[in-house]
Write a protein that holds these residues in place. Sequence first.
Motif, PDB file in Angstrom:
ATOM      1  N   PHE A 187      10.336  10.522  -1.361  1.00 19.66           N
ATOM      2  CA  PHE A 187       9.249   9.614  -1.034  1.00 19.66           C
ATOM      3  C   PHE A 187       8.007  10.017  -1.808  1.00 19.66           C
TER       4      PHE A 187
ATOM      5  N   SER B  49       3.941  10.477  -2.499  1.00 17.93           N
ATOM      6  CA  SER B  49       2.760  10.708  -1.674  1.00 17.93           C
ATOM      7  C   SER B  49       2.075   9.365  -1.494  1.00 17.93           C
ATOM      8  N   ILE B  50       1.438   9.191  -0.358  1.00 16.30           N
ATOM      9  CA  ILE B  50       0.643   7.983  -0.149  1.00 16.30           C
ATOM     10  C   ILE B  50      -0.792   8.411   0.130  1.00 16.30           C
TER      11      ILE B  50
ATOM     12  N   PHE C 126      -1.975   5.127   4.123  1.00 19.83           N
ATOM     13  CA  PHE C 126      -1.483   5.617   5.409  1.00 19.83           C
ATOM     14  C   PHE C 126      -2.131   4.848   6.559  1.00 19.83           C
TER      15      PHE C 126
ATOM     16  N   GLU D   4       2.106  13.426   2.772  1.00 24.03           N
ATOM     17  CA  GLU D   4       3.464  13.694   2.308  1.00 24.03           C
ATOM     18  C   GLU D   4       4.453  13.318   3.402  1.00 24.03           C
ATOM     19  N   ARG D   5       5.519  12.614   3.022  1.00 23.30           N
ATOM     20  CA  ARG D   5       6.520  12.161   3.991  1.00 23.30           C
ATOM     21  C   ARG D   5       7.153  13.335   4.739  1.00 23.30           C
TER      22      ARG D   5
ATOM     23  N   THR E  40       3.750  14.865   9.701  1.00 23.74           N
ATOM     24  CA  THR E  40       4.326  13.517   9.658  1.00 23.74           C
ATOM     25  C   THR E  40       5.409  13.384  10.722  1.00 23.74           C
TER      26      THR E  40
ATOM     27  N   ASP F 237      10.451   6.557   7.497  1.00 19.67           N
ATOM     28  CA  ASP F 237      10.757   6.199   6.110  1.00 19.67           C
ATOM     29  C   ASP F 237      10.270   4.783   5.806  1.00 19.67           C
TER      30      ASP F 237
ATOM     31  N   TRP G  46       6.588   4.770   5.306  1.00 22.17           N
ATOM     32  CA  TRP G  46       6.238   5.341   3.996  1.00 22.17           C
ATOM     33  C   TRP G  46       6.517   4.357   2.872  1.00 22.17           C
ATOM     34  N   THR G  47       7.669   3.727   2.921  1.00 22.25           N
ATOM     35  CA  THR G  47       8.039   2.773   1.878  1.00 22.25           C
ATOM     36  C   THR G  47       7.064   1.600   1.854  1.00 22.25           C
TER      37      THR G  47
ATOM     38  N   ALA H 142       3.560   2.811   0.616  1.00 21.54           N
ATOM     39  CA  ALA H 142       3.549   3.078  -0.822  1.00 21.54           C
ATOM     40  C   ALA H 142       3.452   1.794  -1.630  1.00 21.54           C
TER      41      ALA H 142
END
Length: 136
Positions: free
Chosen positions: A44, A46-47, A52, A106-107, A112, A127, A130-131, A134
Amino acid sequence: MGFVERNSAGAIVGWFACEQPFASELIADDDPAVVAFLNPPLPFPSISDRQFFQQLAVQGVITQAEALSAVQTGVLPAALVAIIDGLPAEQQFSARMLLTGATTFERHHPMTDAIGAAFDWTAAQIDTLWTAAAAL
């Protein structure tokens, strides 16, 4: 065809074109377990803090106002303050600093997972967050 090494749980941990002393199980290259081992999921990315908090608002976990406040001044949304307050006392300051000062998330950071657990989310739901974040 190739030879695989497996761990004690039966998962493939190595694939070899030639038989090895530790890998004597002959298996087809197109076996789903081999394909999965040879093509692991991408890590994954970083966002950013903006991504976030924006995604948390999109999912209705926090309000849009809380998301804006979090990125403008570092004020944590009440839902995240509650999570931090539930941590052991010696971890609370680090968690506050991380969430108010981080510019990327960070995932696979332990915080997290702690946030996911507090919201009763599965790993797949984290997940998905996060996807989606991102992609913002």
